[in-house]
Design an enzyme around this catalytic site. Structure first.
Site, mmCIF file in Angstrom:
data_model
loop_
_atom_site.group_PDB
_atom_site.id
_atom_site.type_symbol
_atom_site.label_atom_id
_atom_site.label_comp_id
_atom_site.label_asym_id
_atom_site.label_seq_id
_atom_site.Cartn_x
_atom_site.Cartn_y
_atom_site.Cartn_z
ATOM 1 N N SER A 118 0.835 -1.200 0.000
ATOM 2 C CA SER A 118 0.000 0.000 0.000
ATOM 3 C C SER A 118 0.879 1.264 0.000
ATOM 4 O O SER A 118 1.655 1.464 -0.922
ATOM 5 C CB SER A 118 -0.963 -0.050 1.195
ATOM 6 O OG SER A 118 -2.028 0.848 1.034
ATOM 7 N N ASP A 170 -10.023 -5.228 -4.023
ATOM 8 C CA ASP A 170 -9.467 -4.221 -3.121
ATOM 9 C C ASP A 170 -10.360 -2.979 -3.098
ATOM 10 O O ASP A 170 -10.547 -2.321 -4.118
ATOM 11 C CB ASP A 170 -8.054 -3.839 -3.577
ATOM 12 C CG ASP A 170 -7.253 -3.126 -2.504
ATOM 13 O OD1 ASP A 170 -7.857 -2.370 -1.720
ATOM 14 O OD2 ASP A 170 -6.022 -3.305 -2.459
ATOM 15 N N HIS A 201 -7.970 -5.680 0.434
ATOM 16 C CA HIS A 201 -6.699 -5.009 0.700
ATOM 17 C C HIS A 201 -5.949 -5.788 1.768
ATOM 18 O O HIS A 201 -5.885 -5.390 2.934
ATOM 19 C CB HIS A 201 -6.987 -3.578 1.160
ATOM 20 C CG HIS A 201 -5.806 -2.661 1.101
ATOM 21 N ND1 HIS A 201 -5.134 -2.366 -0.064
ATOM 22 C CD2 HIS A 201 -5.170 -1.955 2.078
ATOM 23 C CE1 HIS A 201 -4.157 -1.521 0.181
ATOM 24 N NE2 HIS A 201 -4.152 -1.269 1.478
#
Length: 221
Positions: A118, A170, A201
């Site tokens: 991320s 996600d 995610h």
């Protein structure tokens, strides 16, 4: 020299001969991915030092200024992710200092990997592609290429092996951003592999197995 505080885990039975510097995502810390090291099931013949740095705590604009661990501020949660690029670049430079330290500790730059999840992924794009010595590989998980328009890549890593992994479902960082990064890197002349997994995610077992295979294949070249 000031370095980011880190968690470290070493595998194998002989002196360390490779390093993996792994950056966490927004709101997490260096402990986040430590439990994955044994799940990689690396052979005892591979002695790898895993380094998990902790991001500093800063105010995050999209979270109403709430202070949390972050590599940079997120200014807008739009599709293109408006971020504080100066903070991102500063975090990338801090990650590069950790690469320098591994080289000083006796690890060849060509056996040093950068991994990021991320926010951490956005940082390692910048850190790896601008590093002046050739690295072993770049793995970006569930992220985006925030500095694609302004980055000045280093010639040393034009042939850097890059693997992008993203969850199909996600809801935090849309998979379209992973695809966009893939296209942006290809347009810049990089060879990139792209993998998707049926997850949100997060990280899944199939993905961990793929990471293990990728690391082992890279280190046995």
């Amino acid at each position: 020299m000031n370095y980011l505080p880190c968690e470290e885990v070493e595998t194998g039975e002989s002196p360390v001969s490779a390093s993996v510097i792994w950056l966490h995502g927004l709101g997490a810390d260096g402990h986040d991915f430590v439990p994955l090291v044994p799940e990689l099931n690396l052979p005892a013949t591979l002695s790898v030092r895993f380094i998990f740095p902790h991001a500093p705590s800063i105010p995050i604009t999209v979270n109403n200024g709430y202070i949390m661990p972050a590599w940079y501020d997120i200014l807008e949660m739009n599709l293109d992710r408006k971020v504080d690029e100066s903070q991102l670049v500063a975090s990338a430079l801090a990650a590069q200092k950790l690469i320098d330290r591994e080289i000083a500790r006796g690890v060849d730059s060509k056996r040093i990997f950068l991994v990021g999840f991320s926010q951490g992924g956005a940082v390692v794009y910048q850190a790896a592609l601008t590093y002046p010595q050739p690295l072993a590989g770049l793995l970006v998980m569930s992220s985006y290429f925030a500095t694609a328009n302004n980055i000045v890549p280093a010639a040393a890593n034009r042939q850097l092996p890059i693997l992008i992994q993203h969850g199909l479902y996600d809801t935090v960082v849309s998979e379209t951003l992973g695809q966009k990064a893939y296209s942006q890197l290809q347009a810049k002349g990089y060879e990139v592999a792209y993998e998707t997994y049926p997850m949100d995610h997060s990280v899944c077992a199939e993905q961990i197995n793929a990471i293990s295979t990728w690391l082992q294949q890279s280190l046995h070249k």
